[in-house]
Scaffold this active site. Sequence first.
Site, PDB file in Angstrom:
ATOM      1  N   LYS A 121      55.124  11.279  39.751  1.00 50.58           N
ATOM      2  CA  LYS A 121      56.304  11.709  40.236  1.00 50.58           C
ATOM      3  C   LYS A 121      57.347  10.912  39.485  1.00 50.58           C
ATOM      4  CE  LYS A 121      54.368   9.292  44.353  1.00 50.58           C
ATOM      5  NZ  LYS A 121      53.738   9.163  45.365  1.00 50.58           N
ATOM      6  N   LYS A 130      52.445  -1.089  36.078  1.00 46.76           N
ATOM      7  CA  LYS A 130      53.659  -1.038  36.894  1.00 46.76           C
ATOM      8  C   LYS A 130      54.573  -2.139  36.434  1.00 46.76           C
ATOM      9  CE  LYS A 130      52.697   1.983  40.702  1.00 46.76           C
ATOM     10  NZ  LYS A 130      53.013   1.925  42.331  1.00 46.76           N
ATOM     11  N   LYS A 146      48.523  10.884  33.199  1.00 47.83           N
ATOM     12  CA  LYS A 146      48.414  11.479  34.664  1.00 47.83           C
ATOM     13  C   LYS A 146      49.731  12.063  34.980  1.00 47.83           C
ATOM     14  CE  LYS A 146      48.665   8.137  37.860  1.00 47.83           C
ATOM     15  NZ  LYS A 146      48.647   7.084  38.821  1.00 47.83           N
TER      16      LYS A 146
HETATM   17  P1  TYM Z   1      49.698   7.185  45.412  1.00 45.48           P
HETATM   18  O1  TYM Z   1      50.557   7.380  46.435  1.00 45.48           O
HETATM   19  O2  TYM Z   1      50.039   6.911  44.082  1.00 45.48           O
HETATM   20  O3  TYM Z   1      48.799   8.855  45.286  1.00 45.48           O
HETATM   21  C1  TYM Z   1      48.334   9.190  46.765  1.00 45.48           C
HETATM   22  C2  TYM Z   1      46.891   9.918  46.312  1.00 45.48           C
HETATM   23  O4  TYM Z   1      46.967  10.803  45.379  1.00 45.48           O
HETATM   24  C3  TYM Z   1      46.161  10.616  44.201  1.00 45.48           C
HETATM   25  N1  TYM Z   1      46.685  11.026  42.902  1.00 45.48           N
HETATM   26  C4  TYM Z   1      46.287  11.732  42.122  1.00 45.48           C
HETATM   27  N2  TYM Z   1      45.017  12.518  42.154  1.00 45.48           N
HETATM   28  C5  TYM Z   1      44.769  13.590  40.874  1.00 45.48           C
HETATM   29  N3  TYM Z   1      45.563  13.485  39.817  1.00 45.48           N
HETATM   30  C6  TYM Z   1      46.890  12.682  39.819  1.00 45.48           C
HETATM   31  N4  TYM Z   1      47.471  13.266  38.839  1.00 45.48           N
HETATM   32  C7  TYM Z   1      47.091  12.118  41.150  1.00 45.48           C
HETATM   33  N5  TYM Z   1      48.163  11.193  41.281  1.00 45.48           N
HETATM   34  C8  TYM Z   1      47.911  10.655  42.559  1.00 45.48           C
HETATM   35  C9  TYM Z   1      45.991   8.938  44.309  1.00 45.48           C
HETATM   36  O5  TYM Z   1      44.569   8.635  43.712  1.00 45.48           O
HETATM   37  C10 TYM Z   1      45.906   8.967  45.823  1.00 45.48           C
HETATM   38  O6  TYM Z   1      44.865   9.425  46.233  1.00 45.48           O
HETATM   39  N6  TYM Z   1      47.304   2.984  46.559  1.00 45.48           N
HETATM   40  C11 TYM Z   1      47.453   4.229  46.713  1.00 45.48           C
HETATM   41  C12 TYM Z   1      47.959   4.332  48.199  1.00 45.48           C
HETATM   42  C13 TYM Z   1      47.034   3.412  49.177  1.00 45.48           C
HETATM   43  C14 TYM Z   1      45.734   3.943  49.877  1.00 45.48           C
HETATM   44  C15 TYM Z   1      45.509   2.870  50.644  1.00 45.48           C
HETATM   45  C16 TYM Z   1      44.817   5.063  49.288  1.00 45.48           C
HETATM   46  C17 TYM Z   1      47.602   2.583  49.806  1.00 45.48           C
HETATM   47  N7  TYM Z   1      46.660   2.192  50.619  1.00 45.48           N
HETATM   48  C18 TYM Z   1      44.169   3.170  51.391  1.00 45.48           C
HETATM   49  C19 TYM Z   1      43.477   4.882  50.056  1.00 45.48           C
HETATM   50  C20 TYM Z   1      43.256   4.057  51.058  1.00 45.48           C
HETATM   51  C21 TYM Z   1      48.377   4.934  45.822  1.00 45.48           C
HETATM   52  O7  TYM Z   1      49.405   4.436  45.296  1.00 45.48           O
HETATM   53  O8  TYM Z   1      48.463   6.261  45.909  1.00 45.48           O
END
Ligand code: TYM
Length: 338
Positions: free
Chosen positions: A204, A117, A201
């Site tokens: 968005k 990032k 991956k």
């Molecule tokens: P974020 O907002 O990027 O994504 C949210 C969730 O979606 C999953 N995900 C995917 N799974 C499969 N294929 C993909 N292409 C894909 N893109 C996203 C992510 O693995 C996630 O589960 N750091 C985290 C947010 C967070 C969090 C937490 C998660 C903050 N605090 C505590 C669990 C527990 C994040 O950026 O997810």
Amino acid sequence: MTGYSGPMRVLSGIQPSGGMHLGNYLGAIRKFVDLQHEYDCLFCVVDMHAITVWQDPAKLREQTFHIAASYLAAGVDPNIAAIFHQSGVRAHAELAWIFNCVARLGWLDRMTQFKDKAGKDKERASVGLYTYPVLQAADILVYKATHVPVGEDQKQHLELSRDIAGKFNHDFKVDDFFPLPEPLIKGPGARVMSLRDGTAKMSKSDASENACIFLKDDADAIARKIKKAKTDPEPLPSETDGLAVRPEAANLVGIYAALSGRTDAQVLAEFGGQGFGVFKPALADLVVDKIAPIGAELNRLEADPGYLAQVLEEGAARAAAVADPIVRDVKEIVGFLV
Ligand code: TYM
């Protein structure tokens, strides 16, 4: 989880930094819907994580409602699970600071998401982006959550959460005060790839809007994106081994498997030997069938921000009631006046 004997609890979060897509759905939200019937569940909209990169304030509020509405539209029941915004529960920030003093610089230096990032110009990245995984550990451990459903990309962050929990327990000699949270990653859909590049991956922030299927896409948009999805000229193989060097084909088969509740092998038993001219329309029908109703419900819910605000506020109060006594104990352990 070693000797931890507290209640089983699930926490997960999604950033309000863009539209909810098929990867988020298959990797995360879909699991939330099943887990809510098995565990005490908390699902968070992580707005504090979102601002580690610039967010337009008005848009951030809108996106926060969008994520909350997506949880609901997919089937998370606010009467069962707590749905809330991270900034609405102060305990996250309080514990994050204490964890900033537990986590080691060397641990954070190894985080690949920061490197991705921040890019080449890391001097200009926010400090928040660097300590992002520490806040994530606080999100989880402020509830003593034992299980964390996420996609595969979150694996490293979850390992860090376990390291922080372990070091806190060890340094303050409070064996098993925090559980070592278990990631729930396995299963089809843990890593959905871009429709334009089977090695990247689905995200968005992809430059091509055709790379990503959003929950709000209508049937025409879904069919168009799948029609345009990058593929190779070969027919589908009959065995999963044949997908090994064909990332785009593997991704589409994986999506079909995840949405139909079958394995890749079962999908290939049906479609092996067929070209994409046959497979893509079948996949488009399946995605429309499963996703379009969620999109319609999402639109309906977003038209009622008053209701969404109420769900978040009630969820935040429920979450705070769990987190506050835990943070109080942490402060006492650390030696703060409580
Ligand atoms: P974020 O907002 O990027 O994504 C949210 C969730 O979606 C999953 N995900 C995917 N799974 C499969 N294929 C993909 N292409 C894909 N893109 C996203 C992510 O693995 C996630 O589960 N750091 C985290 C947010 C967070 C969090 C937490 C998660 C903050 N605090 C505590 C669990 C527990 C994040 O950026 O997810």
